[in-house]
Enzyme design. Structure first.
Site, mmCIF file in Angstrom:
data_model
loop_
_atom_site.group_PDB
_atom_site.id
_atom_site.type_symbol
_atom_site.label_atom_id
_atom_site.label_comp_id
_atom_site.label_asym_id
_atom_site.label_seq_id
_atom_site.Cartn_x
_atom_site.Cartn_y
_atom_site.Cartn_z
ATOM 1 N N LYS A 18 0.928 -1.128 0.055
ATOM 2 C CA LYS A 18 -0.001 0.105 -0.157
ATOM 3 C C LYS A 18 0.843 1.158 0.080
ATOM 4 O O LYS A 18 2.067 1.309 0.419
ATOM 5 C CB LYS A 18 -1.197 0.259 1.011
ATOM 6 C CG LYS A 18 -0.298 0.268 2.553
ATOM 7 C CD LYS A 18 0.210 1.515 3.209
ATOM 8 C CE LYS A 18 0.730 1.562 4.309
ATOM 9 N NZ LYS A 18 1.770 2.508 4.807
ATOM 10 N N ALA A 105 9.795 -2.827 6.182
ATOM 11 C CA ALA A 105 10.058 -1.674 7.178
ATOM 12 C C ALA A 105 10.302 -0.403 6.092
ATOM 13 O O ALA A 105 11.107 0.554 6.333
ATOM 14 C CB ALA A 105 11.108 -1.563 8.046
ATOM 15 N N GLY A 110 4.177 -4.329 4.289
ATOM 16 C CA GLY A 110 4.613 -5.634 3.879
ATOM 17 C C GLY A 110 4.264 -6.758 5.053
ATOM 18 O O GLY A 110 3.556 -7.635 4.790
ATOM 19 N N SER A 112 2.000 -6.445 7.145
ATOM 20 C CA SER A 112 0.457 -6.381 7.597
ATOM 21 C C SER A 112 -0.164 -7.292 6.308
ATOM 22 O O SER A 112 -0.957 -7.847 6.368
ATOM 23 C CB SER A 112 0.018 -4.945 7.358
ATOM 24 O OG SER A 112 0.467 -4.246 8.582
ATOM 25 N N ASP A 145 -3.007 -2.015 9.634
ATOM 26 C CA ASP A 145 -3.027 -1.877 8.086
ATOM 27 C C ASP A 145 -3.506 -3.442 7.452
ATOM 28 O O ASP A 145 -3.547 -3.455 6.394
ATOM 29 C CB ASP A 145 -1.469 -1.658 7.447
ATOM 30 C CG ASP A 145 -1.212 -0.239 7.786
ATOM 31 O OD1 ASP A 145 -1.858 0.619 8.129
ATOM 32 O OD2 ASP A 145 0.279 -0.147 8.010
HETATM 33 P P1 ATP Z 1 3.711 -0.076 8.147
HETATM 34 O O1 ATP Z 1 3.779 0.814 6.912
HETATM 35 O O2 ATP Z 1 2.565 -1.245 8.255
HETATM 36 O O3 ATP Z 1 4.069 0.511 9.344
HETATM 37 P P2 ATP Z 1 6.381 -1.052 7.215
HETATM 38 O O4 ATP Z 1 6.094 -1.482 5.748
HETATM 39 O O5 ATP Z 1 7.032 0.159 7.609
HETATM 40 O O6 ATP Z 1 4.854 -1.174 8.030
HETATM 41 P P3 ATP Z 1 6.836 -3.864 7.456
HETATM 42 O O7 ATP Z 1 7.396 -4.029 6.184
HETATM 43 O O8 ATP Z 1 5.500 -4.224 7.778
HETATM 44 O O9 ATP Z 1 7.044 -2.176 7.783
HETATM 45 O O10 ATP Z 1 7.928 -4.326 8.609
HETATM 46 C C1 ATP Z 1 7.968 -3.713 9.719
HETATM 47 C C2 ATP Z 1 8.599 -4.678 10.909
HETATM 48 O O11 ATP Z 1 7.832 -5.864 11.069
HETATM 49 C C3 ATP Z 1 9.841 -5.336 10.326
HETATM 50 O O12 ATP Z 1 10.986 -4.547 10.740
HETATM 51 C C4 ATP Z 1 10.055 -6.538 10.715
HETATM 52 O O13 ATP Z 1 10.899 -7.033 11.547
HETATM 53 C C5 ATP Z 1 8.623 -6.853 11.235
HETATM 54 N N1 ATP Z 1 7.905 -8.188 10.417
HETATM 55 C C6 ATP Z 1 7.412 -9.158 11.112
HETATM 56 N N2 ATP Z 1 6.793 -9.926 10.306
HETATM 57 C C7 ATP Z 1 6.921 -9.619 9.135
HETATM 58 C C8 ATP Z 1 6.787 -9.806 7.635
HETATM 59 N N3 ATP Z 1 6.036 -10.992 7.396
HETATM 60 N N4 ATP Z 1 7.324 -9.292 6.809
HETATM 61 C C9 ATP Z 1 7.900 -8.055 6.989
HETATM 62 N N5 ATP Z 1 8.122 -7.651 8.131
HETATM 63 C C10 ATP Z 1 7.793 -8.302 9.255
#
Ligand code: ATP
Length: 311
Positions: A18, A105, A110, A112, A145
């Site tokens: 997203k 991150a 990702g 979510s 999310d």
């Molecule tokens: P958001 O935009 O929802 O805040 P994001 O996109 O910034 O999230 P994600 O990729 O969801 O971040 O990852 C956040 C943290 O979640 C990562 O640092 C990772 O350690 C942890 N995590 C746990 N499970 C997963 C997964 N299946 N995929 C990615 N990260 C995961």
């Protein structure tokens, strides 16, 4: 329940990343979260989650970002499978395999997305035929999310983002994403946002009329002008080079750009597929971004695929 459901031993679900077209952050709540008003938009960068019946619970991740994802109980996909098994009778151990294309991150949700895909996949594998309300309740308990990743399209998120209402917009939009080599913690970015706004009177968040009008028009230029993110200054404060990434994308022809969610991915809206290719080439050549990806939106939320990318 159809007999086919009982015979499945493996299910693969594809789920999109997203971008937040608009992110309005309200005051911090007593529980530490913030009320938000956001416009989610699902884009065609996908993770694929495969669940297979197995003697014990496990998760493995492959793809360019695999080493950044935990494979213990803190993995959101594993947490999702456990929660659904607790909520519904009939959930048995699964091996979860994540083919990851969504930056980790990166502010593209990702984790979510993987949780949402796992809910859909386990529901099908276990033949639960769970009501959407139940999936939504489990999703809301997993993260802000996850509900949107089930829904996809373009939608307004409220509460912490877990209350999702589809937006009837027009248009198909072309995006270029400048991906950083190091993520930003969502918690750190919200804390920095609070620090930067200390002492300010923050109103209750609500969607902006200009964004709603832009989405109804389906015009990329109108959407580009309407995009905004209250977390952007906080992301810039923690990662000053993101300002340069944004400036580079605009200079190379993007209609508009915005930090995606809590960053550090910067999302650029362009006028069409040629513009996307030109911008991707220019950003790559300039070295402004660690990785550059292209996608269109909106796309559907988590959905079954019969032919996985990698089997
Ligand atoms: P958001 O935009 O929802 O805040 P994001 O996109 O910034 O999230 P994600 O990729 O969801 O971040 O990852 C956040 C943290 O979640 C990562 O640092 C990772 O350690 C942890 N995590 C746990 N499970 C997963 C997964 N299946 N995929 C990615 N990260 C995961």
């Amino acid at each position: 329940m159809s007999p086919a459901r009982h015979t499945r031993t493996r299910v693969t679900v594809r789920v999109p990343a997203k971008v937040n077209l608009e992110l309005v952050v309200g005051p911090a709540r007593a529980d530490g979260y913030h009320d938000l008003s956001t416009v989610f938009h699902a884009v065609g960068l996908y993770d694929e989650v495969t669940v297979t019946r197995a003697p014990q619970w496990s998760v493995q991740v492959r793809g360019p970002y695999a080493d950044r994802v935990p494979t213990g109980p803190e993995n959101l996909a594993l947490a999702a499978a456990h929660r659904l098994a607790q909520a519904c009778p009939g959930g048995e151990p699964v091996a979860i395999s994540i083919d990851k294309e969504i930056p980790v991150a990166g502010g593209m949700a990702g984790g979510s997305a993987d949780a949402a895909a796992t809910l859909v996949a386990c529901d099908l594998l276990w033949g639960m035929d769970a009501e959407r309300d139940l999936l939504d309740a489990v999703a809301a308990g997993l993260g802000s999310d996850v509900n949107f990743a089930l829904t996809g399209g373009t939608a307004i998120g409220s509460g912490r983002g877990e209350r999702v209402a589809p937006v009837l917009g027009r248009g198909r939009y072309h995006w270029v994403f400048a991906v950083s080599d190091e993520g930003l913690s969502t918690g750190d970015v919200f804390a920095e946002c609070d620090r930067l706004r200390a002492g300010e009177q923050i109103p209750a968040p609500e969607p902006s009329p200009v964004m709603m009008t832009a989405l109804r028009s389906g015009e990329p230029a109108a959407l580009a002008a309407a995009m905004s993110n209250d977390l952007q200054e906080a992301a810039f404060s923690l990662r000053p080079q993101l300002r340069e990434v944004l400036a580079a994308g605009l200079e190379y022809g993007a209609l508009g750009g915005v930090v995606s969610g809590s960053g550090p991915t910067v999302a650029f809206l362009v006028s069409g597929p040629e513009g996307a290719l030109d911008l991707a080439v220019a950003l790559t050549a300039s070295g402004a971004a660690h990785d550059v990806k292209r996608a269109v939106g909106p796309v559907h939320g988590a959905h079954l695929v019969e032919t996985p990318r990698v089997s």
